[in-house]
Design a protein around this motif. Sequence first.
Motif, PDB file in Angstrom:
ATOM      1  N   VAL A   1     -29.542 -12.075 -20.755  1.00 31.83           N
ATOM      2  CA  VAL A   1     -28.016 -11.308 -20.771  1.00 31.83           C
ATOM      3  C   VAL A   1     -26.927 -12.398 -20.614  1.00 31.83           C
ATOM      4  O   VAL A   1     -25.757 -12.081 -21.211  1.00 31.83           O
ATOM      5  CB  VAL A   1     -28.006 -10.297 -19.473  1.00 31.83           C
ATOM      6  N   LEU A   2     -26.862 -13.401 -19.831  1.00 37.17           N
ATOM      7  CA  LEU A   2     -26.111 -14.552 -19.739  1.00 37.17           C
ATOM      8  C   LEU A   2     -25.695 -15.187 -21.021  1.00 37.17           C
ATOM      9  O   LEU A   2     -24.594 -15.211 -21.342  1.00 37.17           O
ATOM     10  CB  LEU A   2     -26.416 -15.315 -18.671  1.00 37.17           C
ATOM     11  N   ALA A   3     -26.834 -15.446 -21.720  1.00 32.43           N
ATOM     12  CA  ALA A   3     -26.987 -16.033 -22.818  1.00 32.43           C
ATOM     13  C   ALA A   3     -26.021 -15.257 -24.123  1.00 32.43           C
ATOM     14  O   ALA A   3     -25.215 -15.730 -24.692  1.00 32.43           O
ATOM     15  CB  ALA A   3     -28.243 -16.427 -23.348  1.00 32.43           C
ATOM     16  N   LEU A   4     -26.448 -13.997 -23.931  1.00 28.67           N
ATOM     17  CA  LEU A   4     -25.715 -12.947 -24.807  1.00 28.67           C
ATOM     18  C   LEU A   4     -24.187 -12.837 -24.638  1.00 28.67           C
ATOM     19  O   LEU A   4     -23.402 -12.880 -25.376  1.00 28.67           O
ATOM     20  CB  LEU A   4     -26.376 -11.591 -24.693  1.00 28.67           C
ATOM     21  N   VAL A   5     -23.828 -13.004 -23.250  1.00 23.95           N
ATOM     22  CA  VAL A   5     -22.351 -12.609 -22.914  1.00 23.95           C
ATOM     23  C   VAL A   5     -21.442 -13.766 -23.265  1.00 23.95           C
ATOM     24  O   VAL A   5     -20.558 -13.819 -23.736  1.00 23.95           O
ATOM     25  CB  VAL A   5     -22.201 -12.320 -21.544  1.00 23.95           C
ATOM     26  N   VAL A   6     -22.434 -15.015 -22.869  1.00 25.90           N
ATOM     27  CA  VAL A   6     -21.639 -16.388 -23.264  1.00 25.90           C
ATOM     28  C   VAL A   6     -21.373 -16.477 -24.659  1.00 25.90           C
ATOM     29  O   VAL A   6     -20.425 -16.848 -25.329  1.00 25.90           O
ATOM     30  CB  VAL A   6     -22.334 -17.381 -22.591  1.00 25.90           C
ATOM     31  N   GLY A   7     -22.469 -16.092 -25.625  1.00 25.62           N
ATOM     32  CA  GLY A   7     -22.476 -16.266 -26.929  1.00 25.62           C
ATOM     33  C   GLY A   7     -21.375 -15.425 -27.601  1.00 25.62           C
ATOM     34  O   GLY A   7     -20.670 -15.896 -28.464  1.00 25.62           O
ATOM     35  N   VAL A   8     -21.447 -13.889 -27.363  1.00 29.62           N
ATOM     36  CA  VAL A   8     -20.558 -13.223 -27.889  1.00 29.62           C
ATOM     37  C   VAL A   8     -19.029 -13.379 -27.498  1.00 29.62           C
ATOM     38  O   VAL A   8     -18.276 -13.270 -28.351  1.00 29.62           O
ATOM     39  CB  VAL A   8     -21.182 -11.659 -27.535  1.00 29.62           C
TER      40      VAL A   8
END
Length: 440
Positions: A18-25
Amino acid sequence: MSILRIELRRSAAIGAAVLALVVGVAALYLAPGRWSQGWMSLTLTTKEYLLLLWPLALAAGAWQGRREHRARVGELFDTTPRSPVRRMLPVLVAMGAAVGLAYLLVVVAGGLRIASTAAYFPPDVVAIVLVGAFSLSAAAWLGLGLGRLLPALVTAPALAVAGVLLVFFTTIMRPDWLGAVLSPAYGSNPFYPFQTIDPRVTGALAIWMGALAFTGVLLLVTRSPYARVAAVLPALLGLGAGAAIVPRDEATLIAPVDPVARELVCTDDAPTVCVTRVNANVLETLTPLAREGLAVLAKLPDAPTQVHEDRRSFALPDEMPAGNDDIITITVRIDDRGGLAHPASVVPEIVLSLGVDFTGECQRNGAVERAAAYYLLGREPVSDVGVVPGMISEDPLLNAEAVTLWRGLRELPSSEATARIAAVRAAILACRDTTGMLSR
């Protein structure tokens, strides 16, 4: 599967994903203009953000790797009959799959925005994206091993900082081929819309990431000090294998070109307007504007009759196409939504050059050309600032001189003024100085 579901629920896998997804998006949508041009632009931009995502996955793996030490159950688990590999398999799958899937979802989140405007899907995109996702899984596995080896509280944040430095400095390191092997973000710096990454570079990175993942697994499941030292061997072998297949020539490493994306797509009728295949979606919008510019230039004898997108790049000094007096090239800019950016600048940019491309080989008088161009456009000269995108300043005396010359042209009969402008264009084509040609 039930063990895996428990691992996903209780481990750091979902939180890391979730953290990677939020940071990436968030990183993507803070600057949509960087990747709105098409699928390869999106792919390279997401690959560049591995500078953030790869250290994050490494740190998440390290945090998870110290779980048994944190719970003080390491010795208890060592007494169970299950092998370390079987015990660690669920956490390896959970962490690797979660962060890898997060990377794919980042690309999907960007793709939803450009799906209706991106005109060309390069096949290399699939391999680059999959290897990018695999690199995050490899980082998580390496972090698991390092977290198990060094189960200190400071290990995860230290690895996060070290990961950022590692990805950044390997991206810019010399020789270039070594950086291409070592850095998951290598080759992502965009130079032009038809950029790509050589499949050998992608393959070399996949080998290196696979070797790091294997090293992480060995560090996670072994207990012997000798075995942990030997765990470095797969990384060394992977580095050697990657170095063996990565290309060495600078053009392939620094300025790779997708020839299909660079092909011209043109209108069926005349006057001909052409854009690169990667920008084919804006051809319909660009065509009437380009033809309006050609109509203005048509007042001059032997004026250009075609408008092409400029395919030249500073990164491709040996790829400069031969000049053609019948063709005027322009820069095609794409806005944040994937459409034509700055449409109001198309006609002035075509006319301001008087139909002669700027090659840098001959010295040109900006005031003379501006006065001539604005006479053809039928309005008073203005500064390029606010007219030509990217122009942020200019000498105010330049436009003042152009206005003076323009007023002189307006005092002349139309035929004489046009003849003088035609003479200026002929002088530019012959690489002669045009200073004074409008002030006689």
